[in-house]
Design an enzyme around this catalytic site. Sequence first.
Site, PDB file in Angstrom:
ATOM      1  N   GLY A  60      36.379  53.317  42.152  1.00 11.48           N
ATOM      2  CA  GLY A  60      36.669  52.349  43.200  1.00 11.48           C
ATOM      3  C   GLY A  60      35.512  51.976  44.104  1.00 11.48           C
ATOM      4  O   GLY A  60      35.708  51.302  45.118  1.00 11.48           O
ATOM      5  N   ASP A  96      45.238  50.092  29.791  1.00 10.68           N
ATOM      6  CA  ASP A  96      44.186  49.874  28.799  1.00 10.68           C
ATOM      7  C   ASP A  96      44.006  48.371  28.584  1.00 10.68           C
ATOM      8  O   ASP A  96      44.924  47.689  28.123  1.00 10.68           O
ATOM      9  CB  ASP A  96      44.584  50.562  27.495  1.00 10.68           C
ATOM     10  CG  ASP A  96      43.504  50.520  26.431  1.00 10.68           C
ATOM     11  OD1 ASP A  96      42.583  49.687  26.540  1.00 10.68           O
ATOM     12  OD2 ASP A  96      43.595  51.300  25.462  1.00 10.68           O
ATOM     13  N   ASP A 121      32.914  46.816  34.636  1.00  8.90           N
ATOM     14  CA  ASP A 121      32.124  48.051  34.563  1.00  8.90           C
ATOM     15  C   ASP A 121      32.721  48.957  33.492  1.00  8.90           C
ATOM     16  O   ASP A 121      32.537  50.175  33.512  1.00  8.90           O
ATOM     17  CB  ASP A 121      32.124  48.742  35.932  1.00  8.90           C
ATOM     18  CG  ASP A 121      30.997  49.762  36.074  1.00  8.90           C
ATOM     19  OD1 ASP A 121      29.958  49.600  35.418  1.00  8.90           O
ATOM     20  OD2 ASP A 121      31.166  50.728  36.843  1.00  8.90           O
ATOM     21  N   LYS A 161      28.755  45.129  32.673  1.00  4.50           N
ATOM     22  CA  LYS A 161      27.857  46.215  32.288  1.00  4.50           C
ATOM     23  C   LYS A 161      27.757  46.273  30.767  1.00  4.50           C
ATOM     24  O   LYS A 161      28.773  46.294  30.076  1.00  4.50           O
ATOM     25  CB  LYS A 161      28.364  47.552  32.812  1.00  4.50           C
ATOM     26  CG  LYS A 161      27.480  48.735  32.394  1.00  4.50           C
ATOM     27  CD  LYS A 161      27.874  50.019  33.088  1.00  4.50           C
ATOM     28  CE  LYS A 161      29.169  50.597  32.559  1.00  4.50           C
ATOM     29  NZ  LYS A 161      29.519  51.866  33.236  1.00  4.50           N
TER      30      LYS A 161
END
Length: 206
Positions: A60, A96, A121, A161
């Site tokens: 977070g 998921d 991320d 990312k």
Amino acid sequence: MKRTKTSKQWMTEHVNDAWVQRAKLEGYRSRAAFKLTEIDQKDRLLSKGQVVVELGAAPGSWTQVVVKKVMPGGCVIALDLLDFAPIEGVEFIQGDFTEDAVLQEIEKRLHGRQVDLVLSDMAPNISGIATIDQGRAEHLWELALDFSQQHLVSGGNMLVKVFQGSGFEGFRKAMGAVFKQVHVRKPAASRDRSSEVFLLGLEKRD
């Protein structure tokens, strides 16, 4: 379980890491907060009132940065396989992202609104087999890009990312088909030895 020499070395580095210490001092949940902060300072991604979807949000720290920037008036939807302590103003979904039901839940929470910024991320659970891990990572990048293509406003942005290696250049080209500009960012808070970088897609094409 007995710690390996490598895990002991990582723990020593982690405890002594200046970014980790700074995160604790400033109330962030991890050093990753400074990665997003640096990119935002350079590229001005976050602003009041935005609709932001964050994929791979736990623990977070990015979410903390986002909330400070887009509230009041913004909307933050955060997703992760792992749970994390609630953050005021954030709609959190535990699930998921590869599952259709989870995607549908995000779409439900959007209430028909388009998204200004997608942050990803996400990273796969590591098997230790490089080709398998890279393939799983690439799949997550592609899902994030597909979501961005479907849900970003025209001119919206995406930060994801990625890991340098096979598939990196191909994915960068795929982003170039969706965004007018694609940049590689390596924030100071990223460890030098890590293959982690961030691809920034600016100005989603119509």
